[in-house]
Design a protein around this motif. Structure first.
Motif, PDB file in Angstrom:
ATOM      1  N   LYS A   9       0.727  -1.120   0.259  1.00 43.88           N
ATOM      2  CA  LYS A   9       0.017   0.151  -0.156  1.00 43.88           C
ATOM      3  C   LYS A   9       1.292   1.318  -0.014  1.00 43.88           C
ATOM      4  N   LEU A  10       2.056   1.358   0.671  1.00 43.56           N
ATOM      5  CA  LEU A  10       2.800   2.202   0.846  1.00 43.56           C
ATOM      6  C   LEU A  10       3.418   2.312  -0.884  1.00 43.56           C
ATOM      7  N   GLN A  11       3.921   1.242  -1.357  1.00 47.20           N
ATOM      8  CA  GLN A  11       3.972   1.875  -2.799  1.00 47.20           C
ATOM      9  C   GLN A  11       3.133   2.166  -3.660  1.00 47.20           C
ATOM     10  N   ARG A  12       2.115   2.187  -3.423  1.00 44.15           N
ATOM     11  CA  ARG A  12       0.598   2.848  -4.375  1.00 44.15           C
ATOM     12  C   ARG A  12       0.792   4.387  -4.695  1.00 44.15           C
ATOM     13  N   PRO A  13       0.612   5.147  -5.552  1.00 43.40           N
ATOM     14  CA  PRO A  13       0.567   6.259  -4.839  1.00 43.40           C
ATOM     15  C   PRO A  13      -1.327   7.237  -4.709  1.00 43.40           C
ATOM     16  N   GLU A  14      -2.135   5.458  -4.814  1.00 45.75           N
ATOM     17  CA  GLU A  14      -3.506   5.997  -4.402  1.00 45.75           C
ATOM     18  C   GLU A  14      -3.694   5.211  -3.390  1.00 45.75           C
ATOM     19  N   THR A  15      -2.966   4.381  -2.638  1.00 42.55           N
ATOM     20  CA  THR A  15      -3.321   4.089  -1.153  1.00 42.55           C
ATOM     21  C   THR A  15      -1.986   4.622  -0.494  1.00 42.55           C
ATOM     22  N   CYS A  16      -0.820   5.317  -0.677  1.00 45.18           N
ATOM     23  CA  CYS A  16       0.240   5.544  -0.372  1.00 45.18           C
ATOM     24  C   CYS A  16      -0.575   6.317   1.086  1.00 45.18           C
ATOM     25  N   ARG A  17      -0.902   7.689   0.990  1.00 41.44           N
ATOM     26  CA  ARG A  17      -1.072   8.249   2.233  1.00 41.44           C
ATOM     27  C   ARG A  17      -1.483   8.056   3.293  1.00 41.44           C
ATOM     28  N   GLU A  18      -2.355   6.758   2.668  1.00 45.03           N
ATOM     29  CA  GLU A  18      -3.650   6.164   3.879  1.00 45.03           C
ATOM     30  C   GLU A  18      -2.856   4.899   4.936  1.00 45.03           C
ATOM     31  N   LEU A  49      11.154  12.159  16.551  1.00 38.84           N
ATOM     32  CA  LEU A  49      10.382  11.635  15.845  1.00 38.84           C
ATOM     33  C   LEU A  49       9.838  12.397  14.697  1.00 38.84           C
ATOM     34  N   GLN A  50       9.406  13.637  14.938  1.00 41.00           N
ATOM     35  CA  GLN A  50       8.490  14.271  13.567  1.00 41.00           C
ATOM     36  C   GLN A  50       9.519  14.107  12.059  1.00 41.00           C
ATOM     37  N   ASN A  51      10.364  13.801  12.704  1.00 39.63           N
ATOM     38  CA  ASN A  51      12.225  14.599  11.999  1.00 39.63           C
ATOM     39  C   ASN A  51      12.481  12.749  11.034  1.00 39.63           C
ATOM     40  N   VAL A  52      11.830  12.187  11.854  1.00 37.95           N
ATOM     41  CA  VAL A  52      12.257  10.085  11.601  1.00 37.95           C
ATOM     42  C   VAL A  52      10.788  10.079  10.109  1.00 37.95           C
ATOM     43  N   PHE A  53       9.786  10.142  11.090  1.00 42.24           N
ATOM     44  CA  PHE A  53       8.604  10.166   9.623  1.00 42.24           C
ATOM     45  C   PHE A  53       8.265  10.781   8.914  1.00 42.24           C
ATOM     46  N   LEU A  54       9.079  12.360   8.683  1.00 35.77           N
ATOM     47  CA  LEU A  54       9.022  12.825   7.706  1.00 35.77           C
ATOM     48  C   LEU A  54      10.211  12.562   6.475  1.00 35.77           C
ATOM     49  N   LYS A  55      11.255  11.868   7.188  1.00 33.25           N
ATOM     50  CA  LYS A  55      12.746  11.363   6.810  1.00 33.25           C
ATOM     51  C   LYS A  55      11.661   9.757   5.539  1.00 33.25           C
ATOM     52  N   ALA A  56      10.975   9.528   6.760  1.00 34.11           N
ATOM     53  CA  ALA A  56      10.313   8.341   6.056  1.00 34.11           C
ATOM     54  C   ALA A  56       9.626   8.234   5.007  1.00 34.11           C
ATOM     55  N   TRP A  57       8.837   9.591   5.221  1.00 34.99           N
ATOM     56  CA  TRP A  57       8.183   9.601   3.792  1.00 34.99           C
ATOM     57  C   TRP A  57       8.686  10.439   2.869  1.00 34.99           C
ATOM     58  N   GLN A  58       9.935  10.970   2.746  1.00 38.74           N
ATOM     59  CA  GLN A  58      10.785  11.430   1.881  1.00 38.74           C
ATOM     60  C   GLN A  58      11.503  10.735   1.096  1.00 38.74           C
ATOM     61  N   ASN A  59      11.568   9.015   1.947  1.00 35.56           N
ATOM     62  CA  ASN A  59      12.550   8.423   1.645  1.00 35.56           C
ATOM     63  C   ASN A  59      11.721   6.996   0.520  1.00 35.56           C
ATOM     64  N   ILE A  60      10.050   6.887   1.167  1.00 34.61           N
ATOM     65  CA  ILE A  60       9.311   5.077   0.945  1.00 34.61           C
ATOM     66  C   ILE A  60       9.615   5.042  -0.327  1.00 34.61           C
ATOM     67  N   ASP A  61       9.721   6.245  -1.606  1.00 33.81           N
ATOM     68  CA  ASP A  61      10.007   5.103  -2.326  1.00 33.81           C
ATOM     69  C   ASP A  61      11.349   4.358  -2.494  1.00 33.81           C
ATOM     70  N   ASN A  62      12.033   5.129  -2.137  1.00 30.81           N
ATOM     71  CA  ASN A  62      13.282   3.730  -1.455  1.00 30.81           C
ATOM     72  C   ASN A  62      13.812   2.574  -0.647  1.00 30.81           C
ATOM     73  N   PHE A  63      12.618   2.289  -0.164  1.00 28.13           N
ATOM     74  CA  PHE A  63      12.198   1.701   0.759  1.00 28.13           C
ATOM     75  C   PHE A  63      12.019  -0.082  -0.317  1.00 28.13           C
ATOM     76  N   ARG A  64      13.057  -0.495  -0.331  1.00 28.22           N
ATOM     77  CA  ARG A  64      12.708  -2.790  -0.886  1.00 28.22           C
ATOM     78  C   ARG A  64      12.291  -3.248  -0.003  1.00 28.22           C
TER      79      ARG A  64
END
Length: 180
Positions: A9-18, A49-64
């Motif tokens: 779901k994280l990798q699909r644009p239509e379900t990523c936010r949710e 913690l806010q920075n952790v989630f921001l960094k994760a959000w910015q790099n979610i496309d790199n998570f394999r």
């Protein structure tokens, strides 16, 4: 939700936010606890913690998905916490050799401290440990994390982690013996 399903779901644009909302819901508390034990202060832990989630959000496309999502998030949390502490030490003009005193000052200045005098003493004993032992002790003792998962997060062998934990426990025991 299974890790694989959530990652899908994280990798699909239509379900990523949710899906990312679910990540925040699932991991906020354990990551906060980890960060809080590292940076010592509640407000700082919230910021990190806010920075952790921001960094994760910015790099979610790199998570394999080669590692567990929790492992990836813990790595980000550890790195963000260590970067934060490094910035704070530099800002305060504290050398790496004075890290122990720096952490103890943070503990003593914390207005949102949990627990009694014994809990404060334990936090101070942990602050006296070398960084790696401090990290390993917190992950094992407080999070009850398995050595296998710690090994994935820290990139260290399980035997080295067991040794670090053993040494940390001995140093904490010595701290309490000397405090009597």
């Amino acid at each position: 939700m299974e890790d694989k399903e959530l990652i899908g779901k994280l990798q699909r644009p239509e379900t990523c936010r949710e899906a990312f909302g679910e990540v925040i819901r699932l991991y906020s508390e354990p990551l906060y606890r980890q960060v809080r034990r590292m940076v010592q202060n509640h407000d700082d832990a919230d910021d990190v913690l806010q920075n952790v989630f921001l960094k994760a959000w910015q790099n979610i496309d790199n998570f394999r998905g080669e590692a567990k999502l929790s492992t990836w998030l813990h790595k980000i949390a550890i790195n963000e916490s260590m970067s934060f502490l490094e910035r704070e030490r530099k800002h305060a003009g504290v050398s790496i050799d004075d890290e122990e005193a720096f952490l103890i000052n943070l503990i003593e200045a914390d207005k949102n401290i949990d627990g009694d005098e014994l809990a404060v003493m334990l936090r101070k004993a942990i602050a006296k440990l070398p960084e790696k032992q401090r990290l390993v002790f917190n992950m094992r003792y407080f999070d009850e994390m398995k050595y296998e998962q710690m090994s994935e997060i820290l990139g260290t062998s399980e035997s080295a982690l067991k040794t670090s934990y053993h040494h940390a426990v001995k140093k904490i025991e010595q701290f309490f013996r000397e405090s009597d």
